[in-house]
Design an enzyme around this catalytic site. Structure first.
Site, PDB file in Angstrom:
ATOM      1  N   ASP A   1     -11.618 -11.161   7.369  1.00 47.62           N
ATOM      2  CA  ASP A   1     -10.625 -12.242   7.445  1.00 47.62           C
ATOM      3  C   ASP A   1      -9.917 -11.994   8.604  1.00 47.62           C
ATOM      4  O   ASP A   1      -9.095 -11.201   8.537  1.00 47.62           O
ATOM      5  CB  ASP A   1      -9.764 -12.503   6.139  1.00 47.62           C
ATOM      6  CG  ASP A   1      -8.889 -13.635   6.487  1.00 47.62           C
ATOM      7  OD1 ASP A   1      -8.375 -14.071   7.541  1.00 47.62           O
ATOM      8  OD2 ASP A   1      -7.970 -13.991   5.537  1.00 47.62           O
TER       9      ASP A   1
ATOM     10  N   HIS B   1      -7.142 -12.898  10.751  1.00 49.34           N
ATOM     11  CA  HIS B   1      -5.822 -13.803  10.965  1.00 49.34           C
ATOM     12  C   HIS B   1      -5.735 -14.459  12.488  1.00 49.34           C
ATOM     13  O   HIS B   1      -5.133 -15.719  12.697  1.00 49.34           O
ATOM     14  CB  HIS B   1      -4.399 -13.275  10.764  1.00 49.34           C
ATOM     15  CG  HIS B   1      -4.289 -12.859   9.303  1.00 49.34           C
ATOM     16  ND1 HIS B   1      -2.955 -12.404   8.850  1.00 49.34           N
ATOM     17  CD2 HIS B   1      -5.151 -12.751   8.369  1.00 49.34           C
ATOM     18  CE1 HIS B   1      -3.207 -12.192   7.385  1.00 49.34           C
ATOM     19  NE2 HIS B   1      -4.398 -12.500   7.463  1.00 49.34           N
TER      20      HIS B   1
ATOM     21  N   HIS C   1     -18.516  -6.653   1.143  1.00 52.21           N
ATOM     22  CA  HIS C   1     -17.144  -6.545   1.802  1.00 52.21           C
ATOM     23  C   HIS C   1     -17.308  -7.768   2.921  1.00 52.21           C
ATOM     24  O   HIS C   1     -18.260  -8.427   3.117  1.00 52.21           O
ATOM     25  CB  HIS C   1     -17.100  -5.273   2.685  1.00 52.21           C
ATOM     26  CG  HIS C   1     -16.832  -4.040   1.817  1.00 52.21           C
ATOM     27  ND1 HIS C   1     -15.553  -3.680   1.140  1.00 52.21           N
ATOM     28  CD2 HIS C   1     -17.719  -3.111   1.247  1.00 52.21           C
ATOM     29  CE1 HIS C   1     -15.917  -2.713   0.499  1.00 52.21           C
ATOM     30  NE2 HIS C   1     -16.991  -2.195   0.649  1.00 52.21           N
TER      31      HIS C   1
ATOM     32  N   HIS D   1      11.707   0.847  12.782  1.00 54.45           N
ATOM     33  CA  HIS D   1      13.102   1.499  13.701  1.00 54.45           C
ATOM     34  C   HIS D   1      12.456   2.875  14.411  1.00 54.45           C
ATOM     35  O   HIS D   1      11.830   3.473  13.606  1.00 54.45           O
ATOM     36  CB  HIS D   1      14.105   1.721  12.525  1.00 54.45           C
ATOM     37  CG  HIS D   1      15.394   2.295  12.980  1.00 54.45           C
ATOM     38  ND1 HIS D   1      16.425   1.483  13.325  1.00 54.45           N
ATOM     39  CD2 HIS D   1      15.646   3.555  13.288  1.00 54.45           C
ATOM     40  CE1 HIS D   1      17.327   2.233  13.808  1.00 54.45           C
ATOM     41  NE2 HIS D   1      16.918   3.608  13.725  1.00 54.45           N
TER      42      HIS D   1
ATOM     43  N   HIS E   1      -8.358  -8.114   7.549  1.00 50.19           N
ATOM     44  CA  HIS E   1      -8.510  -7.458   6.304  1.00 50.19           C
ATOM     45  C   HIS E   1      -9.740  -7.966   5.630  1.00 50.19           C
ATOM     46  O   HIS E   1     -10.326  -9.167   5.668  1.00 50.19           O
ATOM     47  CB  HIS E   1      -7.311  -7.776   5.501  1.00 50.19           C
ATOM     48  CG  HIS E   1      -6.978  -9.004   5.018  1.00 50.19           C
ATOM     49  ND1 HIS E   1      -7.390  -9.627   3.993  1.00 50.19           N
ATOM     50  CD2 HIS E   1      -6.327 -10.032   5.908  1.00 50.19           C
ATOM     51  CE1 HIS E   1      -7.043 -10.898   3.875  1.00 50.19           C
ATOM     52  NE2 HIS E   1      -6.298 -11.214   4.844  1.00 50.19           N
ATOM     53  N   CYS E   2     -10.143  -7.194   4.660  1.00 46.47           N
ATOM     54  CA  CYS E   2     -11.281  -7.617   3.898  1.00 46.47           C
ATOM     55  C   CYS E   2     -10.702  -8.501   2.791  1.00 46.47           C
ATOM     56  O   CYS E   2      -9.537  -8.425   2.287  1.00 46.47           O
ATOM     57  CB  CYS E   2     -11.818  -6.160   3.181  1.00 46.47           C
ATOM     58  SG  CYS E   2     -13.386  -6.590   2.222  1.00 46.47           S
TER      59      CYS E   2
ATOM     60  N   MET F   1      -8.456  -1.480   3.587  1.00 44.61           N
ATOM     61  CA  MET F   1      -9.176  -2.162   4.449  1.00 44.61           C
ATOM     62  C   MET F   1      -8.420  -3.215   5.027  1.00 44.61           C
ATOM     63  O   MET F   1      -8.494  -4.417   4.866  1.00 44.61           O
ATOM     64  CB  MET F   1     -10.360  -3.019   3.604  1.00 44.61           C
ATOM     65  CG  MET F   1     -11.623  -2.232   3.233  1.00 44.61           C
ATOM     66  SD  MET F   1     -12.865  -2.892   2.639  1.00 44.61           S
ATOM     67  CE  MET F   1     -13.933  -3.029   4.111  1.00 44.61           C
TER      68      MET F   1
ATOM     69  N   HIS G   1      -8.918  -4.265  -2.203  1.00 44.24           N
ATOM     70  CA  HIS G   1      -9.671  -3.860  -1.224  1.00 44.24           C
ATOM     71  C   HIS G   1      -8.667  -3.637   0.028  1.00 44.24           C
ATOM     72  O   HIS G   1      -8.559  -2.698   0.702  1.00 44.24           O
ATOM     73  CB  HIS G   1     -10.807  -4.757  -0.736  1.00 44.24           C
ATOM     74  CG  HIS G   1     -12.065  -4.639  -1.197  1.00 44.24           C
ATOM     75  ND1 HIS G   1     -13.281  -4.853  -0.785  1.00 44.24           N
ATOM     76  CD2 HIS G   1     -12.082  -4.497  -2.782  1.00 44.24           C
ATOM     77  CE1 HIS G   1     -14.247  -4.674  -1.613  1.00 44.24           C
ATOM     78  NE2 HIS G   1     -13.595  -4.570  -2.833  1.00 44.24           N
TER      79      HIS G   1
ATOM     80  N   HIS H   1      12.515   1.401   8.123  1.00 44.65           N
ATOM     81  CA  HIS H   1      14.025   1.835   7.682  1.00 44.65           C
ATOM     82  C   HIS H   1      14.321   1.295   6.461  1.00 44.65           C
ATOM     83  O   HIS H   1      15.484   1.201   6.161  1.00 44.65           O
ATOM     84  CB  HIS H   1      14.630   1.185   8.826  1.00 44.65           C
ATOM     85  CG  HIS H   1      16.180   2.046   8.755  1.00 44.65           C
ATOM     86  ND1 HIS H   1      17.263   1.922   8.153  1.00 44.65           N
ATOM     87  CD2 HIS H   1      16.522   3.088   9.790  1.00 44.65           C
ATOM     88  CE1 HIS H   1      18.044   2.934   8.427  1.00 44.65           C
ATOM     89  NE2 HIS H   1      17.596   3.445   9.683  1.00 44.65           N
TER      90      HIS H   1
ATOM     91  N   GLU I   1      17.487  -3.048  16.956  1.00 50.56           N
ATOM     92  CA  GLU I   1      17.572  -1.810  16.302  1.00 50.56           C
ATOM     93  C   GLU I   1      16.699  -1.603  15.309  1.00 50.56           C
ATOM     94  O   GLU I   1      16.076  -0.516  15.226  1.00 50.56           O
ATOM     95  CB  GLU I   1      18.870  -1.793  15.748  1.00 50.56           C
ATOM     96  CG  GLU I   1      19.295  -2.697  14.417  1.00 50.56           C
ATOM     97  CD  GLU I   1      20.789  -2.272  14.062  1.00 50.56           C
ATOM     98  OE1 GLU I   1      21.373  -3.447  13.780  1.00 50.56           O
ATOM     99  OE2 GLU I   1      20.899  -1.289  13.671  1.00 50.56           O
ATOM    100  N   THR I   2      16.423  -2.497  14.573  1.00 53.71           N
ATOM    101  CA  THR I   2      15.099  -2.366  13.564  1.00 53.71           C
ATOM    102  C   THR I   2      14.562  -4.049  13.717  1.00 53.71           C
ATOM    103  O   THR I   2      15.211  -4.980  13.855  1.00 53.71           O
ATOM    104  CB  THR I   2      15.850  -2.440  12.286  1.00 53.71           C
ATOM    105  OG1 THR I   2      16.563  -1.196  12.183  1.00 53.71           O
ATOM    106  CG2 THR I   2      14.577  -2.475  11.006  1.00 53.71           C
TER     107      THR I   2
END
Lengths: 370, 298
Positions: A124, A126, A121, A282, A161-162, A177, A172, A333, A306-307
């Site tokens: 990463d 971001h 494993h 939402h 994330h992996c 993950m 993964h 939503h 709203e969303t």
């Protein structure tokens, strides 16, 4: 005494300009000895939807914030019917825990792959710069550990994330993950005019799409090991239609006894991450007062949404002050995903009812005849 | 004139004069008895019942507790067990029932994944196949047969604070969350949950049961009387570990989105066997005809 950065901030007419400055500073090389001289803080992670205690406005200068996560491969129950998935987790939870630092801090992660696991494993981030987000420097086999440090140069909520390479990457990730890093501006969150925004509570909702194979009768299959499940799972993944879309790792993980709580008048920061697939949070009966849809705090927040749309592979943040008591459903939503596939959470909000905002003027009854 | 007396008088006089086909059950009379295994029933004697009425109740425009009423329940016979998957599959094989959404391998589990419409279709077919008259129980009959296992409205709908509807929403939500569901929602072999004091098996296990009772919204008047009622027979009452209301075509209880709360694990049913004599049937038909005539008069 002013630091160079504070002086520049004072001179800057716009907050937006101020927000770009740390990135310029970060481009400069800093001697390892300087980093070694920074204060260090060791933070114990907590499982989502909760977030470890943290300052909203940094009280000191940059520091090195230390975290440790263990990768745990384990079967997880993902719905009320007892469907079992061979899960892969950061620190045992889906999603992995949230790590909070401030901009210009250094995030230092010790990643452990216990010998009881079966696969390599890595991670990463971001939020980080270079080295495939750290993935190139963190690939570890069962029985190994690694330590990675990166500078948090940009403020926002970011997915981690992996990403162990090739076809392992999506598998993964959809096995659980992924997680989130929140890099707060040193002086905290701000509205579109640069005025400070604060939250009384924070909830971190990780959304996952799962792809569980079915047998010939349509029942979900159960596998002994992750490896056993791989070939069938990839086949479902390639159809791009998830069997489950859930918050916090399982259908109804954030409802009933585990519903999120708030009080009328409280401001809640809701961080929503999705490492793989688009989603559209939402609040049924509420709004996003201030929303960083892309999750990056150098941008002014959108208001009164709203969303909002959270792109697959990103996290978003929404600030909302509850104004009315009751049960609020927090959904993706796409209501098919919310109801049929599981993407529903609840807030239980206590407090006084405001007739001015809403009132049932006439209760339901037979249609009036005049 | 009292309708029962009308019926009794007419049935004696007309029974022989009215062709049976006009009364609509010549088919049943001539149908051969099939190989469908008989369903074991238990007899529930006539009695009275203190029972919280099903439906939603409003008092002065605010949600109110379902009024509890002492009600008479005539004697009836009801299936000891829920209709099984094997039973139901015979109806499917006969082309009279739609295949259920049940996901199970054993045939002796209760049929699940069936709507009210499915249950009605089964009752029609089963009546024809057995030469007896079977129907879904009323909610009141279920309450009488389920006896000490009957939950009814376990979650009070009463408004705790007229000025704050959210207090009731939150209390009800928390009550429902606290009501622990069976650990495993997969249907169990019949008999798994055992009999109650009346010998009725498996009630309030993990299969909820359809009734013939329609959903009603009742506006209570002074003194607890019904000042106005809206009846919606597209939604029927379901009983089990708690009472629920479902659209008649729904086959699976679900919560999510706006629908907060705890849905039934599975939807199934059992049937009541009509203890009606030939005379009683004619009686009923005639009353229906008379009722129709009366309605046409107004």
């Amino acid at each position: 005494m002013f630091t160079r950065r504070q002086a520049l901030l004072g001179a800057a007419a716009a907050g937006v300009l101020g927000a770009t400055l740390p990135r310029m500073a970060s481009a400069a090389q800093v001697a390892e000895a300087d980093i070694a001289g920074l204060p260090r803080e060791k933070v114990a992670l907590v499982a989502p939807p909760f977030v470890h205690a943290h300052e909203q406005v940094a009280s000191g200068g940059p520091k090195v914030v230390e975290f440790t996560m263990h990768v745990l491969e384990k079967p997880v129950v993902i719905d009320g019917d007892g469907t079992v998935m061979q899960g892969m987790t950061f620190n045992g939870s889906i999603p992995g825990p949230m790590m909070v630092v401030h901009q210009d801090d250094y995030l230092e992660l010790t990643l452990v792959n216990p010998a009881t696991n079966s696969m390599p494993h890595n991670i990463d981030f971001h939020a980080s710069t270079g080295g495939l987000g750290g993935g190139a420097l963190t690939l570890i086999n069962p029985g190994e550990q690694v330590k990675l440090r990166f500078r948090a140069t940009r403020a926002g909520v970011f997915v981690y994330h992996c990403a162990p390479g090739g076809p392992m990457i999506p598998w993964h990730v959809v096995s659980g993950m992924s997680g989130t890093v929140m890099v707060l501006p040193r002086d905290g969150l701000k509205d579109e005019n640069g005025r400070p925004l604060r939250y009384d509570r924070i909830y971190y909702i990780g959304e996952n799409d799962f792809y569980v194979p079915r047998d010939k009768d349509g029942n979900f299959k159960k596998y002994e090991t992750p490896g056993d499940s791989y070939a069938d799972t990839v086949e479902v993944m390639r159809g791009l239609i998830p069997t489950h879309v859930v918050f916090n790792g399982a259908k109804d993980a954030l409802t009933g006894d585990n519903a999120m709580k708030a009080k009328v008048g409280e401001t809640v920061l809701i961080v929503h991450s999705q490492a793989n697939r688009d989603t559209r949070p939402h609040i049924i009966g509420g709004h996003g007062d201030y929303v960083w849809e892309q999750g990056k705090f150098a941008n002014p927040p959108a208001k009164d949404l709203e969303t909002w749309f959270v792109r697959g592979g990103s996290a978003g943040a929404a600030l909302y002050t509850f104004r009315q008591p009751g049960i609020y459903a927090y959904v993706n939503h796409n209501l098919i995903e919310a109801v049929e596939l599981g993407a529903t959470a609840h807030f239980v909000v206590e407090g006084g009812w405001n007739d001015n905002l809403m009132k049932q003027v006439v209760a339901p009854g037979p249609i009036a005849t005049y | 004139m009292h309708p029962t007396l009308v019926g009794a008088a007419l049935s004696g006089a007309l029974a022989l004069a009215v062709p049976m086909t006009a009364l609509g059950f010549s088919d049943r009379m001539h149908q051969p008895k099939s190989v469908v295994p008989p369903a074991e029933t238990i007899d529930i004697p006539a009695g009275t019942l203190d029972y919280a009425l099903p439906g939603e109740f409003l008092d002065s425009g605010r949600p109110a507790m379902a009024p509890s009423k002492r009600m008479a329940v005539p004697a009836f016979s009801i299936m000891k067990q829920q209709v099984s998957l094997a039973d139901y599959d015979r109806c499917v094989a006969a082309g009279a029932c739609a295949a259920p959404d049940a996901q199970e391998v054993s045939a002796d589990v209760p049929v699940t994944g069936v709507s009210w419409l499915d249950a009605e279709a089964y009752a029609r077919w089963f009546s024809g196949a057995t030469g007896a008259s079977w129907r879904l129980p009323t909610d009141r009959e279920i309450a009488a047969a389920a006896a000490e296992r009957f939950a009814g409205d376990s979650f009070s709908a009463g408004a705790d604070d007229p000025s704050n509807p959210a207090i009731r929403w939150i209390r009800q939500y928390q009550q429902e969350a606290a009501a622990k569901r069976p650990a495993d929602p997969r249907p169990k072999p019949r008999g798994h949950y055992g009999p109650n004091s009346k010998g009725l098996e498996d009630f309030a296990g993990n299969v909820w049961e359809w009734t013939s009772t329609c959903y009603e919204r009742v506006t209570l008047g002074a003194g607890g009387g019904h000042a106005g009622t809206t009846r919606n027979c597209g939604v029927r009452v379901i009983e089990g570990r708690h009472r629920a209301y479902m659209s008649n075509f729904v086959r699976e209880g679900k919560s999510g989105g706006c629908a907060v709360g705890t849905p039934p694990d599975n939807l199934g049913f059992r049937l009541v066997k009509e203890k009606i004599s030939f005379i009683a049937v004619i009686n009923q038909r005639l009353q229906d005809l008379l009722g129709l005539a009366r309605r046409n008069d107004t």
